[in-house]
Design a protein around this motif. Structure first.
Motif, PDB file in Angstrom:
ATOM      1  N   SER A 173      12.419 -17.411  10.843  1.00 12.55           N
ATOM      2  CA  SER A 173      11.769 -16.153  11.221  1.00 12.55           C
ATOM      3  C   SER A 173      12.532 -14.926  10.695  1.00 12.55           C
ATOM      4  O   SER A 173      11.979 -13.828  10.651  1.00 12.55           O
ATOM      5  N   PHE A 174      13.789 -15.145  10.296  1.00 17.06           N
ATOM      6  CA  PHE A 174      14.594 -14.044   9.775  1.00 17.06           C
ATOM      7  C   PHE A 174      15.494 -14.599   8.666  1.00 17.06           C
ATOM      8  O   PHE A 174      16.681 -14.871   8.879  1.00 17.06           O
ATOM      9  N   VAL A 199       9.819  -3.643   7.829  1.00 14.38           N
ATOM     10  CA  VAL A 199       8.775  -4.106   6.905  1.00 14.38           C
ATOM     11  C   VAL A 199       8.623  -3.130   5.746  1.00 14.38           C
ATOM     12  O   VAL A 199       8.512  -3.533   4.574  1.00 14.38           O
ATOM     13  N   GLU A 200       8.623  -1.819   6.043  1.00 17.67           N
ATOM     14  CA  GLU A 200       8.500  -0.817   4.978  1.00 17.67           C
ATOM     15  C   GLU A 200       9.665  -0.907   3.998  1.00 17.67           C
ATOM     16  O   GLU A 200       9.469  -0.810   2.775  1.00 17.67           O
ATOM     17  N   LEU A 201      10.879  -1.086   4.528  1.00 19.40           N
ATOM     18  CA  LEU A 201      12.045  -1.190   3.653  1.00 19.40           C
ATOM     19  C   LEU A 201      11.972  -2.439   2.777  1.00 19.40           C
ATOM     20  O   LEU A 201      12.326  -2.397   1.587  1.00 19.40           O
ATOM     21  N   ILE A 208       7.982 -12.532   2.638  1.00 19.49           N
ATOM     22  CA  ILE A 208       8.803 -12.370   3.850  1.00 19.49           C
ATOM     23  C   ILE A 208       8.326 -11.178   4.673  1.00 19.49           C
ATOM     24  O   ILE A 208       8.233 -11.248   5.902  1.00 19.49           O
ATOM     25  N   SER A 209       8.015 -10.051   4.010  1.00 21.30           N
ATOM     26  CA  SER A 209       7.574  -8.861   4.738  1.00 21.30           C
ATOM     27  C   SER A 209       6.270  -9.122   5.489  1.00 21.30           C
ATOM     28  O   SER A 209       6.059  -8.594   6.588  1.00 21.30           O
ATOM     29  N   ARG A 210       5.364  -9.955   4.883  1.00 24.16           N
ATOM     30  CA  ARG A 210       4.123 -10.294   5.593  1.00 24.16           C
ATOM     31  C   ARG A 210       4.409 -11.181   6.797  1.00 24.16           C
ATOM     32  O   ARG A 210       3.811 -11.028   7.872  1.00 24.16           O
ATOM     33  N   ASN A 211       5.360 -12.102   6.649  1.00 21.31           N
ATOM     34  CA  ASN A 211       5.694 -12.999   7.765  1.00 21.31           C
ATOM     35  C   ASN A 211       6.383 -12.258   8.917  1.00 21.31           C
ATOM     36  O   ASN A 211       6.312 -12.700  10.071  1.00 21.31           O
TER      37      ASN A 211
END
Length: 764
Positions: free
Chosen positions: A26-27, A66-68, A88-91
């Motif tokens: 998750s990370f 997410v933006e970064l 990854i940003s979508r997840n």
């Protein structure tokens, strides 16, 4: 980013299993790498992950993350990395429904990283430092390490519980699949599948049992760690209170309670997590005696933590005069965990030393020994300082009931305390807790004349009490070495100077308190009693040692701080030592010493000429605060002509020049300004100082002094107004020490000045 740079150097040494546990799916580690600087700048530890009110703040952090990530992906020239980061940003949006879970995840990762670095830096078989009483006291880093280890154990328990849940689901599925196969003929070709199913079920059951055992073991280990960590915390809170007490005599004290508050809050969170895990264990395995004992232990630790978290942050004055206002502040270190709704009201009351002693036995004081007004305050939270405090701003003692005193005990030796009590409900706990704490001992007086003796009681208590004492027990005698340290610390603290008392000063004080004039005697191991400190008057005096010493502190603080700090005042010096260091010095050599005979006085001891041409040591009548308020010490030293060199051999005008007062400007109303001049009476057997108002012309260079007698008589001025007209005591006038006569030829310059002066006088 400093943490990531250190941990990235350790990554090659970590196993795949460790990396998978450190950075879950998750990370991923990619997020930790690309956003390292931003991640370490956020205040993850400030979150209360059990508070839904903090979800919006956590959601904002998620959106920023997410933006970064999308921005990093956009600027990444590597196509593979770009696609991976976008994925990854979508997840990461999976945290949208549970943003506080993101906070927990990142916080746990950072804690594990710090723990790994400390373990990597720690040499094999390294042991924790063991100071007084065998308990680690003040190392913030050690405390953080203990807490991180404890939190990781809780995470292991939660991970084990999740694994058990997955195993249980797999077992249920496998058993459901195996049921249709039961009863089939052994010759059936599907018999092999049935055997495989049974083998699979047996393996899962074995794993389940092993994981269940590990879960209980981890729970027990976490309980032991929690108990050890909380014991250190409570010991540290007690040490903080003791250091607060010792600060009364000027010892260093860090009054910042925020680290202890964070420690309290984290332990409360761990306790809550362990109680939750214990409930789940009991649900899965039934309520057995082992779990019942763990539950009782957790409840006891919780109660102890809640009771220990109330501290007096700002103490009331330790000498309180009735009918006078005073204030105090009480802080609750678990304030953010107090259940919202009903306000928390703290109440203060006065208790005796006996009642304070009985508190340790669980006896609640019922007798009211004093009437205290404005004795309630509300516990309020300050968001800026992150503190939860009740401030008693205008308390006052209207009257006090004294206990029966024994022997020669005075009212200024009787100790009281303020007891603060309240009832608190902690979030997640069902029943309220009655919490209380007491102030440092206080002495209550009814008149200002009692303040000095009351402060002596406070000083003795603060300087010589032991940690974890029975309230408010103090020794009757202490070694002089311990007393001298307390006197020097108190002197520096009150005067606000970096210069303490040197060994000569302390030796003189020892001579005085023990009434021993031997200059070579070692006093360090000699015991000083409370009676010698402030019960018995000094030989030939009407005051005690503390009354005299406190007078010196007061004079130095108000009039002599700069002189003392620069080392211009010798201070405390005995008779023998004074004669030894001055006996071979030229005439006019002087030093500044505190008076032996007068409370709050400073005198000038100097080498003078005798009638037979020999030399003697004279002591000018002491200057008090009243004297120095009218004319400063620097001006007095400038005016006195018989003193020329500051010990050992420095010209006085060079040393004290910056303390000389500049002549006053003419008054606009036409009046001539005047100045006060100090004159020493040179009559045989006297050494007094007086000050006289002297007119000053518009041009100070031509000021005129009019003598009242011809040379040979006292050198006084017209219209004398002596401030110190009385003769000095015999202790300030040491017996003259005579030495071989020296040639005492008059200075021709003095004769010429006298002739000019008489000529001017005749013209008038």
């Amino acid at each position: 980013m400093a943490l990531w740079m250190q941990i990235s150097q350790q990554l090659p040494n970590l196993s795949n299993q460790t990396l998978m546990e450190l950075y879950p799916d998750s990370f991923p580690i990619d997020v930790r790498h690309y956003l390292a600087n931003w991640i370490e700048e956020q205040r993850w530890e400030d979150f209360d992950t059990d508070s839904l009110e903090q979800e919006p703040q956590a959601r904002r952090l998620l959106e920023q993350m997410v933006e970064l990530l999308q921005e990093v992906a956009f600027h990444n020239p590597n196509v593979v990395e770009k696609v991976k980061l976008q994925h990854i940003s979508r997840n990461m949006s999976t945290f949208q429904t549970q943003p506080l879970q993101l906070v927990r995840t990142v916080r746990d990762i950072l804690r594990r990283e710090r723990l790994l670095l400390r373990q990597a830096a720690m040499p094999p078989f390294t042991q924790m430092p063991t100071p007084i009483n065998g308990t680690t006291l003040t190392s913030r880093e050690v405390n953080t390490s203990d807490l991180d280890t404890l939190v990781l154990k809780v995470l292991d328990i939660q991970s084990c519980r999740q694994q058990i849940h997955q195993l249980q689901e797999e077992l249920n599925w496998e058993k459901q699949e195996a049921e249709p196969m039961q009863g089939q003929n052994d010759l059936d070709p599907k018999h092999a599948d049935q055997v495989t199913k049974q083998t699979r079920i047996a393996q899962l059951e074995y794993k389940y049992q092993e994981c269940a055992k590990k879960r209980v073991q981890l729970l027990q280990e976490a309980m032991c760690s929690l108990e050890q960590c909380q014991t250190r915390l409570i010991h540290r809170i007690k040490s903080w209170r003791w250091e607060q007490l010792r600060s009364t005599i000027g010892l260093a004290f860090d009054d910042n309670l925020l680290p202890l508050q964070t420690w309290c809050e984290q332990l409360l969170g761990v306790n809550g997590n362990l109680r939750q895990e214990l409930m789940l264990v009991k649900r899965d395995h039934g309520s057995v005696e082992q779990f019942h004992l763990l539950e009782e232990n957790l409840s006891h630790l919780l109660q102890l933590l809640i009771h220990s978290s109330l501290v007096v942050e700002k103490q009331p004055p330790q000498v309180i005069k009735t009918q006078s206002k005073f204030s105090s502040t009480v802080r609750y270190l678990l304030g953010e965990k107090v259940a919202p709704g009903k306000p928390v009201l703290l109440k203060a009351q006065i208790i005796t030393e006996t009642q304070a002693r009985n508190l340790g036995q669980g006896v609640i004081p019922t007798e009211n020994v004093g009437e205290l007004i404005n004795s309630t305050a509300i516990l309020e939270h300050n968001t800026a300082s992150k503190s939860t405090c009740a401030t008693f701003r205008n308390m006052s003692i209207r009257k006090i009931k004294r206990a029966d005193r024994k022997g020669s005990e005075s009212v200024t030796e009787e100790k009281f305390a303020l007891l603060f009590t309240t009832e608190i409900v902690i979030t997640g706990c069902e029943s309220p807790y009655c919490v209380q704490t007491i102030s440092l001992p206080v002495v209550i007086i009814v008149h200002g004349s009692q303040e000095n003796n009351a402060m002596a009681t406070v000083i003795w208590d603060c300087a010589f009490s032991e940690p974890n004492r029975i309230p408010f027990v103090v020794p009757e005698r202490v070694p002089w070495s311990q007393m001298s340290e307390a006197l020097s610390s108190k002197f520096m603290s009150e005067v606000q100077t970096s210069r303490g008392l040197d060994r000569y000063n302390l030796h003189c004080l020892a001579q005085k308190i023990f009434d021993k004039l031997e200059i070579s005697e070692d006093f360090n191991k000699m015991p000083v009693s409370w009676a010698q400190f402030n019960k018995e008057v000094l030989p030939g005096r009407t005051f005690t040692f503390w009354q005299w010493f406190e007078g010196v502190i007061d004079l130095t603080k108000k009039c002599l701080k700069a002189y003392w700090t620069e080392g211009l005042i010798f201070g405390f010096i005995g008779k023998q030592h004074l004669h030894v260091i001055l006996q071979n010095k030229p005439n006019g050599t002087f030093l500044l010493r505190f008076s032996d005979s007068e409370i709050g006085g400073i005198t000038i001891a100097y080498v003078d000429v005798c009638e037979n041409g020999g030399r003697k040591i004279q002591n000018i009548q002491p200057f008090t605060k009243k004297d120095l308020d009218s004319a400063g010490l620097g001006d007095r030293i400038r005016d006195i002509k018989c003193i020329k060199y500051v010990y050992p051999d420095m010209p006085k005008n060079e040393v004290f020049k910056k303390y000389f007062t500049v002549p006053s400007a003419p008054n606009p109303d036409g009046y001539l300004p005047f100045k006060l001049t100090t004159v020493v009476d040179p009559e045989p057997g006297s050494a007094t100082a007086s000050i006289t108002p002297q007119p000053v012309s518009l041009d100070p260079i031509y000021s005129i002094q009019t003598p009242t007698s011809l040379p040979g008589g006292p050198a006084a001025f017209a219209q004398p107004y002596p401030v110190n007209a009385s003769m000095p005591s015999q202790d300030d006038l040491y017996p003259p020490m005579l030495y071989p006569a020296e040639s005492m030829r008059p200075d021709p310059q003095d004769h010429m000045e006298l002739e000019d002066f008489l000529s001017t006088l005749n013209k008038l």
